[in-house]
Design an enzyme around this catalytic site. Structure first.
Site, PDB file in Angstrom:
ATOM      1  N   HIS A 221      -7.640-104.892  16.519  1.00  0.00           N
ATOM      2  CA  HIS A 221      -6.543-104.370  15.928  1.00  0.00           C
ATOM      3  C   HIS A 221      -5.674-105.031  15.192  1.00  0.00           C
ATOM      4  O   HIS A 221      -5.118-104.746  14.215  1.00  0.00           O
ATOM      5  CB  HIS A 221      -6.254-103.050  16.553  1.00  0.00           C
ATOM      6  CG  HIS A 221      -5.355-102.084  15.703  1.00  0.00           C
ATOM      7  ND1 HIS A 221      -5.990-101.215  15.061  1.00  0.00           N
ATOM      8  CD2 HIS A 221      -4.157-101.861  15.625  1.00  0.00           C
ATOM      9  CE1 HIS A 221      -5.024-100.486  14.391  1.00  0.00           C
ATOM     10  NE2 HIS A 221      -3.925-100.879  14.378  1.00  0.00           N
ATOM     11  N   TYR A 225      -3.544-106.045  11.236  1.00  0.00           N
ATOM     12  CA  TYR A 225      -1.957-106.255  10.843  1.00  0.00           C
ATOM     13  C   TYR A 225      -1.938-107.711  10.454  1.00  0.00           C
ATOM     14  O   TYR A 225      -0.788-108.077   9.503  1.00  0.00           O
ATOM     15  CB  TYR A 225      -1.252-106.205  12.055  1.00  0.00           C
ATOM     16  CG  TYR A 225      -0.851-104.661  12.319  1.00  0.00           C
ATOM     17  CD1 TYR A 225       0.017-103.922  11.378  1.00  0.00           C
ATOM     18  CD2 TYR A 225      -1.774-103.803  13.014  1.00  0.00           C
ATOM     19  CE1 TYR A 225       0.323-102.577  11.627  1.00  0.00           C
ATOM     20  CE2 TYR A 225      -1.308-102.482  13.177  1.00  0.00           C
ATOM     21  CZ  TYR A 225      -0.629-101.834  12.419  1.00  0.00           C
ATOM     22  OH  TYR A 225      -0.337-100.723  12.205  1.00  0.00           O
ATOM     23  N   HIS A 372     -11.360 -94.698   5.465  1.00  0.00           N
ATOM     24  CA  HIS A 372      -9.967 -95.175   6.104  1.00  0.00           C
ATOM     25  C   HIS A 372      -9.822 -96.749   5.789  1.00  0.00           C
ATOM     26  O   HIS A 372      -8.718 -97.345   5.249  1.00  0.00           O
ATOM     27  CB  HIS A 372      -9.718 -95.069   7.381  1.00  0.00           C
ATOM     28  CG  HIS A 372      -8.609 -95.649   8.082  1.00  0.00           C
ATOM     29  ND1 HIS A 372      -7.210 -94.996   7.746  1.00  0.00           N
ATOM     30  CD2 HIS A 372      -8.396 -96.592   8.965  1.00  0.00           C
ATOM     31  CE1 HIS A 372      -6.411 -95.899   8.467  1.00  0.00           C
ATOM     32  NE2 HIS A 372      -7.117 -96.839   9.026  1.00  0.00           N
ATOM     33  N   PHE A 373     -10.652 -97.658   6.061  1.00  0.00           N
ATOM     34  CA  PHE A 373     -10.786 -98.959   5.698  1.00  0.00           C
ATOM     35  C   PHE A 373     -10.660 -99.415   4.445  1.00  0.00           C
ATOM     36  O   PHE A 373      -9.839-100.328   3.986  1.00  0.00           O
ATOM     37  CB  PHE A 373     -12.117 -99.568   6.348  1.00  0.00           C
ATOM     38  CG  PHE A 373     -12.063-100.797   6.964  1.00  0.00           C
ATOM     39  CD1 PHE A 373     -11.699-100.810   8.338  1.00  0.00           C
ATOM     40  CD2 PHE A 373     -12.865-101.836   6.439  1.00  0.00           C
ATOM     41  CE1 PHE A 373     -11.780-101.988   8.950  1.00  0.00           C
ATOM     42  CE2 PHE A 373     -12.877-103.040   6.880  1.00  0.00           C
ATOM     43  CZ  PHE A 373     -12.226-103.104   8.089  1.00  0.00           C
ATOM     44  N   HIS A 374     -11.013 -98.910   3.227  1.00  0.00           N
ATOM     45  CA  HIS A 374     -11.172 -99.103   2.005  1.00  0.00           C
ATOM     46  C   HIS A 374      -9.592 -98.674   1.335  1.00  0.00           C
ATOM     47  O   HIS A 374      -9.234 -99.237   0.336  1.00  0.00           O
ATOM     48  CB  HIS A 374     -12.130 -98.461   1.136  1.00  0.00           C
ATOM     49  CG  HIS A 374     -13.551 -99.068   1.373  1.00  0.00           C
ATOM     50  ND1 HIS A 374     -14.296 -98.758   2.446  1.00  0.00           N
ATOM     51  CD2 HIS A 374     -13.936-100.303   1.047  1.00  0.00           C
ATOM     52  CE1 HIS A 374     -15.481 -99.771   2.505  1.00  0.00           C
ATOM     53  NE2 HIS A 374     -15.232-100.868   1.525  1.00  0.00           N
ATOM     54  N   ARG A 437     -21.131 -94.088   9.661  1.00  0.00           N
ATOM     55  CA  ARG A 437     -21.239 -95.126   8.962  1.00  0.00           C
ATOM     56  C   ARG A 437     -22.265 -96.214   9.324  1.00  0.00           C
ATOM     57  O   ARG A 437     -23.229 -95.849  10.511  1.00  0.00           O
ATOM     58  CB  ARG A 437     -19.912 -95.686   9.449  1.00  0.00           C
ATOM     59  CG  ARG A 437     -19.624 -96.143  10.442  1.00  0.00           C
ATOM     60  CD  ARG A 437     -18.472 -96.959  10.532  1.00  0.00           C
ATOM     61  NE  ARG A 437     -18.139 -97.390  12.043  1.00  0.00           N
ATOM     62  CZ  ARG A 437     -17.311 -98.334  12.098  1.00  0.00           C
ATOM     63  NH1 ARG A 437     -16.556 -98.984  11.284  1.00  0.00           N
ATOM     64  NH2 ARG A 437     -16.937 -98.726  13.320  1.00  0.00           N
ATOM     65  N   ARG A 438     -22.437 -97.192   8.798  1.00  0.00           N
ATOM     66  CA  ARG A 438     -23.257 -98.406   9.128  1.00  0.00           C
ATOM     67  C   ARG A 438     -24.861 -98.107   9.530  1.00  0.00           C
ATOM     68  O   ARG A 438     -25.555 -98.206  10.263  1.00  0.00           O
ATOM     69  CB  ARG A 438     -22.869 -99.022  10.455  1.00  0.00           C
ATOM     70  CG  ARG A 438     -21.582 -99.590  10.382  1.00  0.00           C
ATOM     71  CD  ARG A 438     -21.085 -99.886  11.928  1.00  0.00           C
ATOM     72  NE  ARG A 438     -20.369-101.084  11.667  1.00  0.00           N
ATOM     73  CZ  ARG A 438     -19.781-101.883  12.699  1.00  0.00           C
ATOM     74  NH1 ARG A 438     -20.162-101.627  13.959  1.00  0.00           N
ATOM     75  NH2 ARG A 438     -19.090-103.027  12.399  1.00  0.00           N
TER      76      ARG A 438
END
Lengths: 552, 157
Positions: A221, A225, A372-374, A437-438
């Site tokens: 995580h 950041y 979310h990641f993108h 996903r994946r």
């Protein structure tokens, strides 16, 4: 050498990191393009290449390699610009770190291409890659530490020479980010050195899977950041200069970075909410700590918009929103970053959903997470980096960001935004409908799964269209990078690109903000509270270890 | 440290929102018992099929009328393959893995469990409506990952 230009040594160093970053970017986005077409059956890979190899490469090259190399280029150039030129030793250690990081990356990439490491970038045990894959990961981290410590050394030398002064905001933020990175990496280093390497080379028989997962997410995580904070640095320090303003509040900027050191690390269990081995109480505690990062995020949002409004009014903007139109929209260095910030608003809201104790079950490991990641890493972070690239490369190469290239840059960021919007919206919606996903295919013979292919936001239409636009945009960016690097006309003294650093008033900044011992101490206390008992439980009540599996 | 008046308002608003969010999550978790899947039982990952209850995976009715579904995830499927459970009854899923990490995710429900070798995971769920539910593995487990699925048939009693 003109004022504001950094020494040749640092220029070469930063360019080496940038070159590596953009090479990874090109291959990584190509892998992304392949994925959207494989997933909707429009493309079949040749026998020697597997979807999960492509997926592993995409994740590693974009999320880890592109970001990390870019970040170090930005740090090195910025530290030299704000603290003065590197000494011989600082420069040498930066190069050594760069070489170690690069060797680690190459080793990892060779293993992935060789089909020895289709383990995705989370490399969850007991899927076992080739031992050299883990050695590569370890080298990668060690290399970043060497570069990080070299930069911290430069900062310490500066402070010795400037007793009683505040370090420039850019340097402060760089050090904060590096401290967080070093502390966060302790988890993944422990897992790789003490668990994965002995197990993969056959020195021990079994691996404690749940422990390895917890150590990974202790790192996993804060990793996000590590990508985000350099983007925040650009927002706090670079953007105000570009629009002609000052930093809104020096002390709040520093405080928000300190809060990120404290609250970005003891939160990894929110990635493990749906798994056994960790008591609900600890999962809940880390949910609470995760929510704390909302505070520095809101502080950042306030500072940004306050800066924009103050500047807009200075330029004559009237009424409630008149200032908004006065902002320099024609400057792509600003517009790209503004759009990047806008993407972070839904991105942050989605993050709150992901980290929520129960809501996580609805979206855990679905395409929602990919969406979310993108719109967090793929847009706010990546697009901020694009915005920096437009001036950083000409600054380092002494070339000009010509009018024609600026037009192309607008096309590039707009197509990137449109592509991301289409693709990530589809991914969020499909995730809520349960699409995983994946996976290489989602062709499950069931009504619920068939629904994923219906409608406008379905698997094969929007995601593939979005993905294709993104790849075109990425190609355009590579073209701009090549132009700025080798081809665009050389700038004379008057046209030379500058490294924009906004002035920051430290007169009201309290001293304790730069007391690193205090913040590192509190960070370790929080980490100890959040992790000591659950981790020792995982070690003391460990099941017999898992063997080695290569299921690809 | 100086804070602008509007910034104070903004931060108070943010912190209040944070408190409300966390209260909702906390009450839901500890008062209403909505916790995600979890468990503390360990198992030898090499001896899953020799260890009770996984030596006889399947559907069991408890004395109090609730049900237990015992299931093993393995590359690339679930054991048992297809199961049938009644609607309106509380079902406890008990799962583990015989090899790598998988998941047991029932599309359209909150049953979304990580299946970790060496660990036993639990989740309670009551299917309100009869029908066929799709179960997929949504954690990458190898080249056949996308083939790993099964169905649960929920029948009216």
């Amino acid at each position: 050498m003109k004022i504001g230009q950094i020494e040749k040594g640092e220029r070469k160093l930063a360019l080496a990191n940038l070159g590596f970053a953009y090479a990874a970017f090109l291959i990584g986005t190509l892998c992304g393009l392949l994925q959207v077409f494989i997933r909707n059956d429009a493309l079949t890979l040749p026998g020697w290449l597997d979807y999960y190899q492509v997926l592993t490469a995409h994740g590693l090259l974009l999320a880890i390699v592109f970001t990390t190399f870019f970040i170090f280029a930005f740090f090195q150039a910025g530290m030299s610009r704000t603290l003065g030129s590197f000494g011989h030793k600082v420069l040498l250690w930066n190069w050594i770190g760069f070489i170690v990081t690069s060797l680690g990356t190459l080793l990892v990439v060779i293993m992935v291409i060789g089909g020895q490491a289709s383990v995705l970038y989370t490399f969850y045990a007991p899927l076992q890659a080739h031992g050299l894959f883990y050695v590569g990961l370890a080298l990668f981290v060690i290399g970043t530490w060497i570069q990080g410590f070299a930069l911290i050394g430069h900062y310490r030398a500066w402070r010795k020479q400037h007793k009683g002064e505040f370090s420039p905001l850019f340097a402060f933020m760089t050090v904060a980010t590096l401290i967080m990175w070093v502390i966060a990496c302790l988890g993944v280093v422990a897992a790789v050195l003490f668990q994965f390497i002995p197990w993969a080379f056959g020195w021990v028989d079994g691996i404690n899977v749940e422990l390895s997962r917890s150590l990974f997410w202790y790192f996993g995580h804060p990793l996000v950041y590590f990508w985000l904070l350099p983007a925040y640095m650009a927002w706090y320090v670079i953007v105000p200069k570009i629009i002609g303003a000052k930093v809104f509040s020096d002390s709040l900027a520093r405080l928000s970075f300190v809060l990120f050191i404290l609250f970005s690390i003891p939160v990894g269990f929110h990635h493990q909410l749906t798994e056994p081995g960790i008591a609900s109480f600890w999962k809940f505690l880390q949910t609470v700590l995760t929510f704390m990062v909302i505070i520095p995020s809101l502080m950042t949002a306030f500072s940004m918009f306050a800066t924009f409004e103050l500047r807009g009014r200075e330029l004559g903007g009237k009424g409630l929103f008149g200032w908004f139109r006065k902002l320099p929209w024609k400057d792509v260095r600003f517009t790209s970053i503004f759009i990047a910030m806008a993407f972070f608003i839904p991105g942050g809201a989605g993050g709150i959903i992901n980290a929520s104790f129960q809501m996580n079950e609805v979206i855990h490991n679905t395409l929602w997470v990919v969406g979310h990641f993108h719109i967090t890493v793929g847009t706010p972070v990546a697009m901020t980096f694009f915005g920096l690239t437009f001036w950083l490369i000409p600054y380092l190469t002494g070339r000009r960001f010509t009018k024609a290239l600026q037009k192309l840059a607008f096309i590039q960021i707009i197509s990137w935004s449109v592509g991301m919007l289409l693709m990530s919206t589809a991914q969020h919606v499909l995730g809520l409908m349960g699409a995983p996903r994946r996976t290489a295919y989602t062709g499950y013979a069931h009504d619920d799964a068939l629904a994923w292919f219906d409608g406008i936001l379905s698997n094969h239409v929007t995601m593939a269209v979005g993905g294709s636009i993104l790849f075109l945009s990425a190609s355009l960016l590579i073209y701009i990078v090549i132009q700025l690097w080798w081809i665009a006309p050389k700038a004379d003294v008057h046209q030379a690109e500058s490294f924009p650093i906004a002035s920051s008033d430290v007169s009201a900044t309290p001293r304790f903000l730069e007391n690193w011992k205090l913040w590192i101490g509190i960070a370790f206390v929080l980490i100890a509270v959040a992790y000591t008992i659950p981790l020792s439980d995982l070690i003391q009540h460990a099941p017999p270890g898992s063997g080695r599996f290569q299921t690809w | 440290m100086h804070l602008h008046k509007y910034e104070k308002i903004w931060l108070i608003f943010g912190i209040m929102a944070l408190i409300i969010f966390l209260s909702v999550v906390g009450v839901s978790a500890f008062h209403q018992g909505h916790t995600p899947s979890g468990g503390h039982m360990k198992i030898d990952p090499d001896k899953v099929f020799e260890t009770a209850p996984f030596d006889q995976p399947g559907v069991y009715e408890n004395e109090d009328g609730t049900y237990e579904v015992v299931m093993v995830g393995k590359a690339f499927g679930y054991d048992p393959g297809k199961i049938q459970v009644p609607a309106g009854k509380e079902i406890t899923f008990t799962v583990t893995s015989a090899d790598v990490v998988h998941s047991f995710s029932v599309v359209g429900t909150n049953v979304n469990m990580m299946v970790v070798p060496g660990e036993i995971n639990h989740k309670k769920h009551t299917f309100q409506e009869a029908g066929t539910y799709l179960v997929i593995c949504n954690e990458y487990c190898g080249s056949g990952h996308h083939f790993m699925s099964t169905e649960i048939e929920v029948v009216e009693q």
